[in-house]
Design an enzyme around this catalytic site. Structure first.
Site, PDB file in Angstrom:
ATOM      1  N   SER A 147       0.830  -1.214   0.000  1.00 53.95           N
ATOM      2  CA  SER A 147       0.000   0.000   0.000  1.00 53.95           C
ATOM      3  C   SER A 147       0.856   1.253   0.000  1.00 53.95           C
ATOM      4  O   SER A 147       1.757   1.392   0.827  1.00 53.95           O
ATOM      5  CB  SER A 147      -0.858   0.081   1.266  1.00 53.95           C
ATOM      6  N   HIS A 196      -3.904   0.218  -4.403  1.00 57.35           N
ATOM      7  CA  HIS A 196      -3.372  -0.927  -5.148  1.00 57.35           C
ATOM      8  C   HIS A 196      -3.877  -0.860  -6.588  1.00 57.35           C
ATOM      9  O   HIS A 196      -5.066  -0.925  -6.837  1.00 57.35           O
ATOM     10  CB  HIS A 196      -3.837  -2.247  -4.520  1.00 57.35           C
ATOM     11  N   HIS A 218      -5.547  -9.891  -0.776  1.00 52.26           N
ATOM     12  CA  HIS A 218      -5.572 -10.059   0.686  1.00 52.26           C
ATOM     13  C   HIS A 218      -6.695 -11.012   1.094  1.00 52.26           C
ATOM     14  O   HIS A 218      -7.743 -11.070   0.435  1.00 52.26           O
ATOM     15  CB  HIS A 218      -5.834  -8.714   1.376  1.00 52.26           C
ATOM     16  N   TYR A 259      -8.598 -10.479   3.517  1.00 49.74           N
ATOM     17  CA  TYR A 259      -9.759  -9.669   3.932  1.00 49.74           C
ATOM     18  C   TYR A 259     -10.628  -9.213   2.760  1.00 49.74           C
ATOM     19  O   TYR A 259     -11.729  -8.719   2.969  1.00 49.74           O
ATOM     20  CB  TYR A 259      -9.332  -8.474   4.803  1.00 49.74           C
ATOM     21  N   GLU A 260     -10.121  -9.394   1.541  1.00 49.32           N
ATOM     22  CA  GLU A 260     -10.957  -9.119   0.367  1.00 49.32           C
ATOM     23  C   GLU A 260     -11.873 -10.312   0.077  1.00 49.32           C
ATOM     24  O   GLU A 260     -12.683 -10.260  -0.845  1.00 49.32           O
ATOM     25  CB  GLU A 260     -10.086  -8.843  -0.858  1.00 49.32           C
ATOM     26  N   ALA A 283       3.057  -1.973   3.908  1.00 50.65           N
ATOM     27  CA  ALA A 283       2.873  -0.946   4.932  1.00 50.65           C
ATOM     28  C   ALA A 283       2.534  -1.704   6.212  1.00 50.65           C
ATOM     29  O   ALA A 283       1.799  -2.694   6.172  1.00 50.65           O
ATOM     30  CB  ALA A 283       1.728  -0.030   4.540  1.00 50.65           C
ATOM     31  N   MET A 312      -1.312  -6.855   7.209  1.00 50.01           N
ATOM     32  CA  MET A 312      -2.383  -7.767   6.765  1.00 50.01           C
ATOM     33  C   MET A 312      -2.015  -8.465   5.464  1.00 50.01           C
ATOM     34  O   MET A 312      -2.891  -8.841   4.687  1.00 50.01           O
ATOM     35  CB  MET A 312      -3.678  -6.977   6.580  1.00 50.01           C
ATOM     36  N   SER A 313      -0.733  -8.607   5.223  1.00 50.16           N
ATOM     37  CA  SER A 313      -0.313  -9.227   3.950  1.00 50.16           C
ATOM     38  C   SER A 313       0.955 -10.030   4.181  1.00 50.16           C
ATOM     39  O   SER A 313       1.297 -10.362   5.315  1.00 50.16           O
ATOM     40  CB  SER A 313      -0.058  -8.125   2.912  1.00 50.16           C
ATOM     41  N   ASN A 346       2.501   3.854  10.829  1.00 49.02           N
ATOM     42  CA  ASN A 346       1.783   4.326  12.017  1.00 49.02           C
ATOM     43  C   ASN A 346       2.191   3.451  13.199  1.00 49.02           C
ATOM     44  O   ASN A 346       2.744   2.374  12.997  1.00 49.02           O
ATOM     45  CB  ASN A 346       0.260   4.190  11.793  1.00 49.02           C
ATOM     46  N   HIS A 362      -6.780   4.639   7.595  1.00 49.85           N
ATOM     47  CA  HIS A 362      -6.227   4.062   6.353  1.00 49.85           C
ATOM     48  C   HIS A 362      -5.631   5.147   5.452  1.00 49.85           C
ATOM     49  O   HIS A 362      -4.605   4.939   4.797  1.00 49.85           O
ATOM     50  CB  HIS A 362      -7.301   3.256   5.615  1.00 49.85           C
TER      51      HIS A 362
HETATM   52  N1  HPA Z   1      -2.055  -2.740  11.471  1.00 52.45           N
HETATM   53  C1  HPA Z   1      -2.206  -3.629  10.466  1.00 52.45           C
HETATM   54  N2  HPA Z   1      -1.878  -3.374   9.212  1.00 52.45           N
HETATM   55  C2  HPA Z   1      -1.346  -2.172   8.954  1.00 52.45           C
HETATM   56  C3  HPA Z   1      -1.166  -1.192   9.944  1.00 52.45           C
HETATM   57  C4  HPA Z   1      -1.549  -1.487  11.275  1.00 52.45           C
HETATM   58  O1  HPA Z   1      -1.425  -0.684  12.216  1.00 52.45           O
HETATM   59  N3  HPA Z   1      -0.629  -0.102   9.333  1.00 52.45           N
HETATM   60  C5  HPA Z   1      -0.495  -0.420   8.020  1.00 52.45           C
HETATM   61  N4  HPA Z   1      -0.918  -1.669   7.780  1.00 52.45           N
END
Ligand code: HPA
Length: 266
Positions: free
Chosen positions: A27, A58, A80, A82-83, A110, A202-203, A226, A239
């Site tokens: 991302s 993406h 992903h 989650y998709e 990310a 998440m990947s 973050n 996000h």
């Molecule tokens: N958690 C999960 N996935 C992420 C995060 C997060 O804080 N930041 C970017 N992708």
């Protein structure tokens, strides 16, 4: 008429001989694709078997060409859990690149920083992973893949040396992969820290398993966008901020990757 070819047949027909490196862009990190020289681009919907990716940030393109003098195939956009995709679909890109014949894989993402050593904007070399998705792309196959050097030790050393040479600060740590798509609760982040995770996303984890199954060596890079669960200041995770930070570090990320690629021995 339905295209009955496999994705790797499509890749070979369209792009010819396989490049040395497959690179999965996370991302906000897709801009690297613009630096590819002599590129040929295929949208995922032109590659039989590739689902279109649905996430903001993406693009859904395969970009083939040269980066820092090395032959590369960039997956600009990944799939992903989650998709709603199955683990075999999540890893279709990596498995197709492996079958096409790439020699090594660079996975990027990310991630939220779990360790207090990591702050937004940091780059982290992935030294190891914890797969917390509860899934595996190898389910249904009796494939007892060795994961003790999931992230190639020689690649790790090379990337650290390249970072020193080009003056980019590079941290190192363990990446935990969650299914998502919700961000973590503060209690989950404490659990992750207790487990030994430094960053969470998440990947990536299923892609690395699939690559190791295919015998492909892996280099992993996280962009810390973050503090996971917003850290201790209660600001939460947004996000849009994740994408913004990804874009803000993309120059440093590109510099690091361009310095590392020529030095990786495959
Ligand atoms: N958690 C999960 N996935 C992420 C995060 C997060 O804080 N930041 C970017 N992708």
């Amino acid at each position: 008429m339905t295209d009955t070819r496999t994705p790797c047949m499509v890749l070979g027909d369209r792009f010819g001989a396989p490049p040395d490196f497959g690179i999965v862009l996370g991302s906000g990190l897709g801009a690297l694709a613009e630096q590819v020289e002599g590129k040929t681009v295929a949208s995922y919907d032109q590659i039989a078997g590739f689902p279109m990716s649905t996430v903001a940030g993406h693009a859904g393109q395969l970009v083939v060409g040269k980066l820092a003098g090395r032959s590369v195939a960039l997956l600009r956009g990944r799939w992903h859990l989650y998709e709603g995709y199955e683990p075999t679909q999540v890893t279709i890109g990596v498995r197709s690149l492996a079958r096409w014949g790439v020699k090594a894989l660079v996975v990027t993402n990310a991630a939220g920083g779990v360790s207090p050593r990591l702050t937004a904007g940091d780059l982290m070399l992935i030294s190891d992973q914890i797969n917390l998705t509860g899934q595996s792309p190898l389910m249904g196959m009796p494939a007892f893949v060795d994961m003790t050097t999931a992230y190639d030790p020689a690649f790790l050393e090379t990337a650290l040396a390249a970072a020193r040479d080009c003056g980019v600060d590079l941290k190192q740590g363990v990446y935990a992969g969650m299914a998502g798509p919700q961000y973590e609760t503060p209690a989950e982040v404490r659990m992750l820290a207790a487990m030994g995770a430094d960053a969470v996303g998440m990947s990536t984890v299923l892609e690395t398993i699939a690559a190791r199954h295919a015998g492909i060596r892996v280099l992993g890079l996280s962009c810390i966008t973050n503090a996971a669960a917003g850290g201790s200041n209660g600001i939460g995770v947004d996000h849009k901020e994740v994408l913004k930070t990804g874009a803000a570090v993309s120059d440093r990320f590109a510099k690091l990757l361009r310095a590392t690629l020529p030095k990786l021995q495959v």
